[in-house]
Scaffold this active site. Structure first.
Site, short mmCIF file in Angstrom:
data_model
loop_
_atom_site.label_atom_id
_atom_site.label_comp_id
_atom_site.label_asym_id
_atom_site.label_seq_id
_atom_site.Cartn_x
_atom_site.Cartn_y
_atom_site.Cartn_z
N GLY A 66 38.87 46.90 37.41
CA GLY A 66 38.03 47.70 38.30
C GLY A 66 38.39 47.37 39.73
O GLY A 66 39.51 46.99 40.03
N GLY B 27 40.39 42.24 27.91
CA GLY B 27 39.00 42.36 28.33
C GLY B 27 38.54 43.81 28.33
O GLY B 27 39.14 44.66 27.67
N ARG C 218 32.64 48.25 43.07
CA ARG C 218 33.47 49.46 42.94
C ARG C 218 34.24 49.45 41.61
O ARG C 218 34.97 48.53 41.31
CB ARG C 218 34.43 49.56 44.12
CG ARG C 218 33.76 50.01 45.40
CD ARG C 218 34.70 50.01 46.59
NE ARG C 218 35.03 48.65 47.02
CZ ARG C 218 35.76 48.38 48.10
NH1 ARG C 218 36.24 49.37 48.83
NH2 ARG C 218 36.01 47.13 48.44
N ASP D 13 34.45 48.38 65.21
CA ASP D 13 33.89 49.20 64.14
C ASP D 13 32.80 50.07 64.72
O ASP D 13 32.09 49.66 65.65
CB ASP D 13 33.34 48.30 63.02
CG ASP D 13 33.16 49.04 61.71
OD1 ASP D 13 32.30 49.93 61.65
OD2 ASP D 13 33.88 48.72 60.74
N CYS E 31 41.13 48.69 44.31
CA CYS E 31 42.57 48.94 44.38
C CYS E 31 43.16 49.57 43.12
O CYS E 31 43.68 50.68 43.17
CB CYS E 31 43.30 47.64 44.70
SG CYS E 31 42.97 47.01 46.35
N PHE F 145 47.88 38.39 34.36
CA PHE F 145 47.41 39.74 34.04
C PHE F 145 47.64 40.10 32.57
O PHE F 145 47.75 41.26 32.23
CB PHE F 145 48.05 40.78 34.97
CG PHE F 145 47.57 40.66 36.40
CD1 PHE F 145 46.49 41.39 36.84
CD2 PHE F 145 48.17 39.79 37.28
CE1 PHE F 145 46.02 41.27 38.14
CE2 PHE F 145 47.72 39.64 38.58
CZ PHE F 145 46.64 40.40 39.01
#
Length: 440
Positions: free
Chosen positions: A258, A254, A328, A31, A261, A250
């Site tokens: 988020g 709610g 995210r 990295d 992906c 799934f």
């Protein structure tokens, strides 16, 4: 055992490299972030993921796992190189391949022997061919490079478990020998392996995430209707999920999905569809429903209070899901901004994600180090992430600590029957309100 290099020590790259070292391969993660590599060399994970820290320490000690900023060092005697860099969303919603292309050019510059390149990053269909073209244009003809698609299907918060107990490993290649090499690398995971052509492998990743996002938005759309009709979305979801053709996963209502992906990949697939002249209207609706869900609790609060100005509110849970510090596209972001825009004062608590939340959320938000200090004196509490610590917090403590024990539950953490027996106003998603307007 193979000598493997992994470019990128973000979420996907680090988990991939560590798990490959755990099954016996010699892995060097490279990295450009010197501070991150320094932490990793000392056995410290820069991201929170259950079990990851322990595996890093274990495999460094075993001599299977290394970290470096030096590409020459990383590529010495390497047989396979994984590209696991970020593919951020551009302003138009398309995928930005800058880092993938830069990684390919870096490999071309440093590599001096034949190698298999594995694209682990989520990329649009056709990207593997573009990466192969970069190698063909930038290395000598006597060095053979094969490019293989190997998309990841890791869930944040359970990525280590998923690596060893996944539903399938997808390997996409138009070269049988290259595909065989990657198959042999992955066999110790003892997860079913499916070999496809390259373009199909790239598409499988987007199709999978889009379908799961669709299930979430579908049940949230049904929840909206349940609220209007007095039905209970929990019972509806349970009944629907018992159908083996549908399944129960799934189908939990709610305040929306988020993370790194689903939001990015659904929008990317819409752009891909538009580019080939096949608009994906169904997926557009999925995104629209998800966006509406993020402000659902604020709408309920305005209906309850009339005005939110001057009220003291608490947000419990900030990460986009439990067992991660990832902020995210977290539902808490829009929730906090809306409450502040409406004139409310906001305190917030999360067991892990506060440091990352501080980088994103308004500086006027007060972050606390416990649930008790977060809810003390609050006019209402908003549950945005279903952390175990939050779910198990004694409900009677809300009555003891809050100015008015009013809960807006964005994750349906508690049963309706349980809440009926408590002196708490309780508003959830797709279910009847409990003790409505008990505290006026």
């Amino acid at each position: 055992m193979k000598n493997i290099a992994v470019i990128g020590t973000g979420y996907v790259g680090l988990v991939t490299g560590v798990c490959l070292s755990e099954i016996g391969h010699k892995v060097t993660c490279v990295d450009i972030d010197k501070q991150k590599v320094k932490l990793l060399k000392n056995g410290v994970s820069p991201i929170y993921e259950p079990g990851l820290q322990e595996l890093i320490e274990k495999n460094i000690k075993k001599g299977n796992l290394y970290f470096t900023n030096n590409y020459n060092e990383a590529f010495q005697d390497v047989e396979v190189i994984y590209i696991a860099v970020g593919t951020p969303q551009s302003e138009s919603g398309s995928v930005n391949l800058q880092y993938v292309e830069e990684a390919a050019k870096t490999i071309a510059h440093f590599i001096n022997h034949s190698t298999v390149i594995v694209i682990k990053s989520t990329v649009p269909v056709g990207t593997n061919e573009k990466v192969l073209e970069i190698f063909q244009n930038n290395i000598s003809s006597d060095i053979k490079i094969d490019v293989v698609s190997n998309p990841e299907f890791l869930r944040e918060g359970s990525a280590i478990y998923d690596s060893f107990h996944g539903d399938r490993i997808i390997i996409g290649s138009d070269n049988k020998n290259a595909a065989k090499i990657i198959e042999e690398i992955n066999k110790p995971f003892q997860v079913p392996i499916l070999i496809t052509d390259t373009r199909s492998a790239e598409m499988i990743k987007y199709a999978s995430n889009a379908f799961l996002a669709m299930k979430i938005s579908f049940i949230n759309g049904i929840a909206e209707i349940c609220e209007k009709l007095g039905a209970n979305i929990e019972e509806v979801s349970n009944g629907v999920g018992k159908d083996k053709r549908i399944g129960s996963q799934f189908l939990k209502a709610g305040i929306g999905y988020g993370g790194s992906c689903f939001p990015k990949d659904t929008l990317a697939l819409i752009n891909i569809a538009n580019e080939v002249g096949e608009p994906f209207n169904l997926l557009t609706s999925v995104i629209d429903i998800n966006n509406r869900q993020r402000t659902k609790l604020v709408k309920k609060a305005k209906e309850r209070f009339g005005t939110l100005r001057g009220k003291q509110f608490t947000i419990l849970g900030l990460a986009f899901k439990p067992n991660t510090d990832d902020m995210r596209e977290a539902a808490s972001i829009e929730l906090a901004k809306e409450l502040i825009n409406e004139g409310g004062k906001v305190k917030a608590y999360d067991p892990i994600a506060i440091d990352n939340a501080k980088k994103i959320l308004n500086s006027s938000i007060h972050f606390t180090d416990s649930i008790e200090s977060a809810v003390k004196g609050a006019d209402a509490v908003f549950i945005a992430t279903e952390w175990k610590e939050i779910i198990e917090f004694p409900l009677q403590r809300y009555k003891e600590l809050m100015s008015s024990p009013i809960i807006f539950d964005g994750r349906n953490c508690y049963s309706i029957e349980e809440m009926k027996n408590l002196p708490i106003e309780y508003y959830s998603i797709g279910r009847p309100s409990i003790n409505q307007f008990l505290y006026k």
